[in-house]
Motif scaffolding. Structure first.
Motif, PDB file in Angstrom:
ATOM      1  N   GLY A   1      36.271  48.470  26.898  1.00  0.00           N
ATOM      2  CA  GLY A   1      35.364  47.466  27.464  1.00  0.00           C
ATOM      3  C   GLY A   1      33.937  47.986  27.593  1.00  0.00           C
ATOM      4  N   ARG A   2      33.049  47.086  28.067  1.00  0.00           N
ATOM      5  CA  ARG A   2      31.632  47.476  28.195  1.00  0.00           C
ATOM      6  C   ARG A   2      31.475  48.609  29.202  1.00  0.00           C
ATOM      7  NH1 ARG A   2      30.157  41.195  28.557  1.00  0.00           N
ATOM      8  NH2 ARG A   2      32.016  41.430  29.809  1.00  0.00           N
ATOM      9  N   MET A   3      32.055  48.443  30.394  1.00  0.00           N
ATOM     10  CA  MET A   3      31.944  49.499  31.399  1.00  0.00           C
ATOM     11  C   MET A   3      32.828  50.688  31.030  1.00  0.00           C
ATOM     12  SD  MET A   3      29.756  48.963  33.755  1.00  0.00           S
ATOM     13  CE  MET A   3      30.283  50.074  35.057  1.00  0.00           C
TER      14      MET A   3
ATOM     15  N   GLY B   1      36.318  50.021  39.719  1.00  0.00           N
ATOM     16  CA  GLY B   1      35.081  49.254  39.762  1.00  0.00           C
ATOM     17  C   GLY B   1      35.297  47.782  39.510  1.00  0.00           C
TER      18      GLY B   1
ATOM     19  N   THR C   1      36.063  43.976  39.786  1.00  0.00           N
ATOM     20  CA  THR C   1      35.830  43.066  40.905  1.00  0.00           C
ATOM     21  C   THR C   1      37.052  42.162  41.121  1.00  0.00           C
ATOM     22  OG1 THR C   1      34.702  41.704  39.278  1.00  0.00           O
ATOM     23  CG2 THR C   1      33.325  43.037  40.715  1.00  0.00           C
TER      24      THR C   1
ATOM     25  N   ALA D   1      35.199  50.317  44.701  1.00  0.00           N
ATOM     26  CA  ALA D   1      33.762  50.229  44.998  1.00  0.00           C
ATOM     27  C   ALA D   1      33.173  48.991  44.328  1.00  0.00           C
ATOM     28  CB  ALA D   1      33.044  51.485  44.522  1.00  0.00           C
ATOM     29  N   PRO D   2      32.756  47.994  45.104  1.00  0.00           N
ATOM     30  CA  PRO D   2      32.178  46.785  44.500  1.00  0.00           C
ATOM     31  C   PRO D   2      30.881  47.081  43.759  1.00  0.00           C
ATOM     32  CG  PRO D   2      32.696  46.444  46.833  1.00  0.00           C
ATOM     33  CD  PRO D   2      32.837  47.898  46.568  1.00  0.00           C
TER      34      PRO D   2
ATOM     35  N   PHE E   1      28.713  50.463  42.102  1.00  0.00           N
ATOM     36  CA  PHE E   1      28.607  51.899  41.855  1.00  0.00           C
ATOM     37  C   PHE E   1      27.169  52.361  41.676  1.00  0.00           C
ATOM     38  CE2 PHE E   1      33.201  52.009  40.891  1.00  0.00           C
ATOM     39  CZ  PHE E   1      33.531  53.183  41.542  1.00  0.00           C
TER      40      PHE E   1
END
Ligand code: NAP
Length: 247
Positions: free
Chosen positions: A11-13, A76, A78, A102-103, A105
């Motif tokens: 994925g992107r993240m 991370g 959501t 963590a909503p 970072f």
């Protein structure tokens, strides 16, 4: 050397986390896991920490699978609710592994939220302006809501009076949203990524706190901090600020 697995690695993240882990001298990437892959001790390949940037529909079961395998998880993704966090808290209490959810970072955003709550009681007026790319579907941003809630709580704790505002007519909503009495304004502008200002004013002076995330890479210092530090925090930790000792 901390052995790290990335879930949602394509994925992107996730792919940005893969690069960040590969670029860190004290971290070793040992597993890339994607949709359709089984998460088990075998596929986690001896990882000490897994990082999850997947989808709200997938993240909770991924975390339970990592806890079953006995490894720490940095999340991370959501979409968490009090109920899903509660289930993970219960699970993490029964196994020797830790979870960080963590909503946000971005260190700069986390610190702006912290500094805004510290400073807000000492100013007559405080307003939040969040500015994002026009593809964002929700307004105001979750970070702006959390920032305003922190400001409101700090002002309540200091018994601050209501903020001065002579507005009596605002048929077009130009004064923005209100979160627990704190005005929050949302800008959507092509070319922006994720930005926020907190404006604080007294007669004759102004303090402006600003955070800018220009790129997904802005989240990486926080993600790597989470990987390096979650081991010392048993159970479930919610929020990078808690791990940083700010909360
Ligand atoms: P994305 O590009 O869609 O990446 C998600 C990846 O996870 C995809 O490769 C997807 O594969 C994979 N995936 C989906 N279900 C999976 C499963 N069950 N097991 C393993 N992998 C799975 O999304 P993104 O932009 O990276 O964002 C991911 C999440 O991070 C979102 O919830 C986003 O809001 C959140 N986020 C959080 C922060 C923060 O600071 N906390 C910052 C940015 C983003 P397929 O495409 O094949 O389904």
């Amino acid at each position: 050397m901390i052995r790290v697995a990335v879930i949602g690695a394509a994925g992107r993240m996730g792919s940005t986390v893969v690069e960040a882990v590969e670029g860190a001298a004290d971290l070793q990437l040992v597993a890339r896991i994607d949709d359709g892959d089984v998460i088990s001790a075998q596929t986690l390949n001896g990882a000490a920490v897994a990082v999850d940037f997947t989808a709200p529909s997938a993240t909770e079961s991924n975390v339970h699978a990592c806890l079953d395998a006995g490894i720490d998880v940095v999340v991370g993704t959501t979409g968490w609710t009090q109920e899903s966090l509660g289930r993970v808290r219960d699970h993490a209490a029964r196994v020797p592994a830790s979870v960080l959810v963590a909503p946000n970072f971005a260190m700069s955003a986390v610190l702006v939220m912290h500094f805004a709550a510290q400073a807000a009681p000492y100013f007559d007026s405080v307003e939040v302006i969040e500015m994002h790319h026009p593809d964002k579907v929700d307004a105001p941003s979750g970070t702006a809501i959390t920032t305003a809630q922190g400001i409101a709580a700090a002002r309540r704790a200091h018994h601050c009076p209501p903020m001065p505002d002579a507005t009596t007519t605002d048929p077009m909503g130009a004064r923005g949203a209100q979160v627990e009495g704190v005005h929050v304004h949302a800008v959507r502008l092509r070319g922006l990524t994720a930005h926020q200002e907190v404006l604080m004013g007294n007669a004759g002076e102004q303090l402006v706190l600003r955070t800018d995330s220009f790129d997904r890479i802005s989240f990486m210092p926080g993600v790597l901090f989470g990987i390096r530090n979650i081991g010392g925090h048993p159970g479930l930790t919610v929020g990078l600020d808690v791990l940083m000792g700010l909360a």
